[in-house]
Design an enzyme around this catalytic site. Structure first.
Site, PDB file in Angstrom:
ATOM      1  N   CYS A   1      38.330  35.000  44.109  1.00  0.00           N
ATOM      2  CA  CYS A   1      39.054  33.885  44.727  1.00  0.00           C
ATOM      3  C   CYS A   1      40.562  33.979  44.475  1.00  0.00           C
ATOM      4  CB  CYS A   1      38.502  32.554  44.268  1.00  0.00           C
ATOM      5  SG  CYS A   1      38.430  32.425  42.498  1.00  0.00           S
TER       6      CYS A   1
ATOM      7  N   HIS B   1      48.267  48.946  36.415  1.00  0.00           N
ATOM      8  CA  HIS B   1      47.956  47.629  36.975  1.00  0.00           C
ATOM      9  C   HIS B   1      46.455  47.340  36.854  1.00  0.00           C
ATOM     10  CE1 HIS B   1      48.100  44.123  39.580  1.00  0.00           C
ATOM     11  NE2 HIS B   1      47.053  44.626  40.216  1.00  0.00           N
TER      12      HIS B   1
END
Lengths: 444, 275
Positions: A51, A100
């Site tokens: 989400c 990352h």
């Protein structure tokens, strides 16, 4: 390095929720959609879609415009516009992408720093890519590495410790007062959403019993049946409150519902057994003076917020330590990526053979005793073991060179060779098969 | 250095090691260090028991009339009380008080000059078993309650005041566990203290034909007993918990220390350790 890693993504910082929703990719199979096809440049891919973030991780040949190719595919698949998508996405290449991904796995890039859910979501995304057959040598290694980096971060830093939600902070405080919660009874006064969440946390922390007193009894009963509590009549609130050790109040009342004198009377009936009041209503439900009574502890929403903010700032300090780990692990991964070229693997393999040969030569010379002092014997033996050490690897190296000429197979076989001969000197994983825990070939 | 002196030195070293390892375990949050501390304590306690056994064997009845022996016994009792409480309440924290305190008392015992108190032999068993044994156990329980009380007040202040709970405070047990130590000390300690006091008065009656002689030690013991009785009553009848019993336990223990060290050494009393 002939493999290029590209990470394209959007998250809660770069895209509003409606954009994240529009470009979510929960069920896409890039192989079926033709993204991984001969000539496309993309060899491996994995999609993480939660989400708060959508990330497209790809490995392919070094080729200009690969990122744009993926963006087009992504925008088309979601029926969106490539320019809109580009405006909200970030792009990391090669080691920046690795770093990352490690940060994401360690929850250093999450909205709630250190929350553990992201690792589960990442594992799920990886499983899906394995099932779809879109992960290969580099992604397999990269994802497994990211899981172990996340574990290292959790073990070596306190980035995931301390409560960072109101309800969890309340549970932690309750433990500080009562210790084990398995003998404690909790009571919800008012059945708001926040109270329900806190109650769920208390139940999972092992609270023995949960009472629910709500002005609308039917709503109380409904909640009670849902979370296995016991609904009590609001009129019997103070009567039944004496049974509860932890009170979570969240009524919509405009004035205080629980007064000091009520609690004083209840404490007498409880023979001073401690009570912990959590007032999450605004305006407050409980008279602040209750905190001044002996053996009663009252925390309102602002007090809990302070605890949460304090914990968050501690997590930020720990996150700096975690970033050092991420950088360290990225460097290690870079070494492995470089080794996927043929030349370093040939050199490592020959060096490994030479190391073993020299070790064995040393042992043999020791056993030979005075005979080993003869320079001719030494020279002959040295030539023998070193040429054996090199020649034994002749066939495997020849095989590797041939496979390296085939575009897809080279990397795979190089990786297998490195693992087979443990050229990266990696300790076996704790859950590895016992066979893998045997000593390394060059060990005595 | 003879066998006894060597044994005493080993016990002191082990208690010291136990204390240091427990402190380090708390500071660096290392369970291995704590296990090491527990092992050193248990070994030290075992050798201390042997030392006491040898002392009694060598001096027999005379041992019971010597100051150093009583202090050694007090240190031994302190360790056993902390071990039992740790076993029952899983409260490793108590070792942090018991070990340094036992170390001080035992070091004191090994350096104290031997003072013989001539006692009628017929009363030795009763005297030792009831008066000394029960009083020592209750004082050691009070020591544990007092140290728990200090930490309880510190932690409770933080929780009530909504202060940051950071560093070492984060590793402290819950408030209710600290209160439980107080409950143990009061429920077990007060009856023991009463038996200890009564047996002392009975002994005085049989020896000197009077129960009470206004000796400073006796007066102090009565004050301690009254405070202890008040605490026992308040916990049992009025359901006292937490802050109040913690504070009172600290006061009672402090008074016991004054009685044991101040009165025994510096005032004229028939409990004196002065030659």
């Amino acid at each position: 390095m002939n493999q290029s890693i590209c990470l394209l993504g959007l998250n809660h910082r770069t895209a509003p929720v409606e954009v994240r929703e529009r470009y979510a990719l929960p069920d896409v199979d890039p192989r079926e959609q033709g993204l991984i096809a001969p000539g496309s440049g993309v060899k491996e891919t994995m999609i993480l879609s939660t989400c708060n973030r959508v990330e497209f991780l790809s490995v392919g040949r070094e080729k200009p415009g690969m990122a744009l190719e993926i963006l087009r595919f992504w925008a088309e698949f979601c029926g969106g516009d490539v320019h809109e998508l580009q405006a909200h996405t970030y792009q990391y290449n090669n080691l920046d992408a690795v770093s990352h991904l490690f940060s994401v796995a360690s929850s250093l890039d999450s909205m709630v720093l250190g929350e553990p859910q992201i690792l589960g979501q990442l594992k799920q995304a990886y499983r899906r890519s394995v099932k779809q057959g879109t992960s290969g040598v580099v992604l397999n290694r990269l994802l497994h590495k990211s899981f172990s980096v996340a574990k290292r971060v959790r073990t070596e830093t306190r980035v995931a410790s301390n409560a960072v939600s109101i309800s969890f902070a309340a549970v932690e405080l309750a433990k500080r007062i009562f210790g084990d919660l398995s003998n404690q009874t909790a009571m919800l006064v008012g059945a708001g959403e926040m109270a329900e969440l806190a109650a769920t946390h208390l139940l999972s922390a092992g609270v023995k019993r949960l009472l629910i007193a709500n002005r609308t009894h039917a709503r109380g009963c409904e909640l009670a049946s849902r979370i296995q509590g016991e609904a009590v009549l609001f009129a019997e609130l103070f009567e039944r409150m004496a049974e509860a050790d932890i009170i979570i109040s969240s009524t919509g009342a405009t004035q205080t519902v629980i007064q000091r004198r009520d609690v004083q009377a209840i404490m007498k009936r409880r023979r001073n057994r401690p009570m912990f009041f959590i007032d999450i209503a605004v305006p407050r439900d409980i008279d602040p003076d209750v905190n001044n009574l002996d053996n009663t502890y009252l925390y309102d929403i602002d007090d809990l917020k302070e605890v949460v903010e304090e914990n968050l700032s501690q997590r930020k300090t720990e996150a700096a330590k975690a970033m050092v780990i991420v950088q360290e692990e990225t460097e290690k991964f870079a070494c492995w990526l470089r080794s996927l070229d043929l030349k370093p693997t040939i050199l490592d393999l020959l060096a490994s053979g030479e190391r073993i040969a020299r070790k064995e030569l040393k042992k043999t010379l020791r056993r030979l005793g005075p005979k080993a002092d003869d320079p001719q014997v030494r020279e002959a033996l040295e030539t023998l073991v070193l040429s054996l050490g090199h020649k034994l690897y002749h066939q495997p190296l020849d095989f590797l060179k041939r496979r390296a000429r085939e575009e897809d197979a080279g990397t795979r076989y190089i990786d297998i060779t490195r693992r087979m001969f443990n050229l990266d000197n990696e300790p076996p994983a704790p859950d590895a098969h016992p066979d893998r825990r045997q000593p390394k070939p060059d060990e005595d | 250095m003879n066998l006894t002196e060597t044994l005493e030195l080993i016990v002191l070293v082990l208690y010291f090691l136990g204390a240091v390892l427990h402190i380090l375990a708390m500071l660096v949050r290392g369970p291995l260090l704590r296990y090491g501390g527990q092992a050193a304590t248990l070994l030290g306690f075992g050798l201390h028991t042997v030392d006491i056994g040898l002392y009694v064997h060598r001096y027999e009845a005379v041992a019971l009339g010597q100051g150093p022996f009583y202090f050694s016994l007090l240190a031994w009792t302190l360790i056993i009380v902390s071990l039992v409480l740790n076993w029952r309440l899983r409260m490793h924290f108590l070792a942090l008080t018991a070990l340094p305190l036992a170390l001080i008392i035992y070091s004191f015992a090994t350096t104290l000059p031997t003072v013989e108190v001539v006692l009628p032999e017929s009363f030795m068993g009763l005297w030792f078993g009831l008066h000394i044994g029960t009083l020592f156990f209750s004082i050691c329980l009070l020591a544990m309650a007092a140290s728990s009380g200090v930490v309880y007040l510190f932690l409770e202040n933080k929780i009530k005041g909504k202060a940051k709970i950071t560093g070492l405070s984060k590793d402290l047990p819950s408030l209710s566990l600290f209160d439980q130590v107080n409950a143990w000390a009061v429920n077990l300690g007060f009856p023991l203290f009463t038996v200890g006091l009564l047996s002392g008065f009975l002994w005085a009656h049989f020896t000197w034909e009077r129960f009470f002689s206004w000796d400073p030690k006796e007066v102090a013991a009565i004050i301690v007993w009254l405070l202890f009785a008040f605490l026992f009553h308040q916990r049992l009848v009025n359901g006292w918990r937490g802050r109040k019993p913690a504070k009172l336990a600290i006061w009672i223990f402090a008074l016991s220390l004054v009685s044991m060290l101040g009165i025994n050494f510096f005032l004229e009393t028939h409990h004196s350790f002065q030659p």
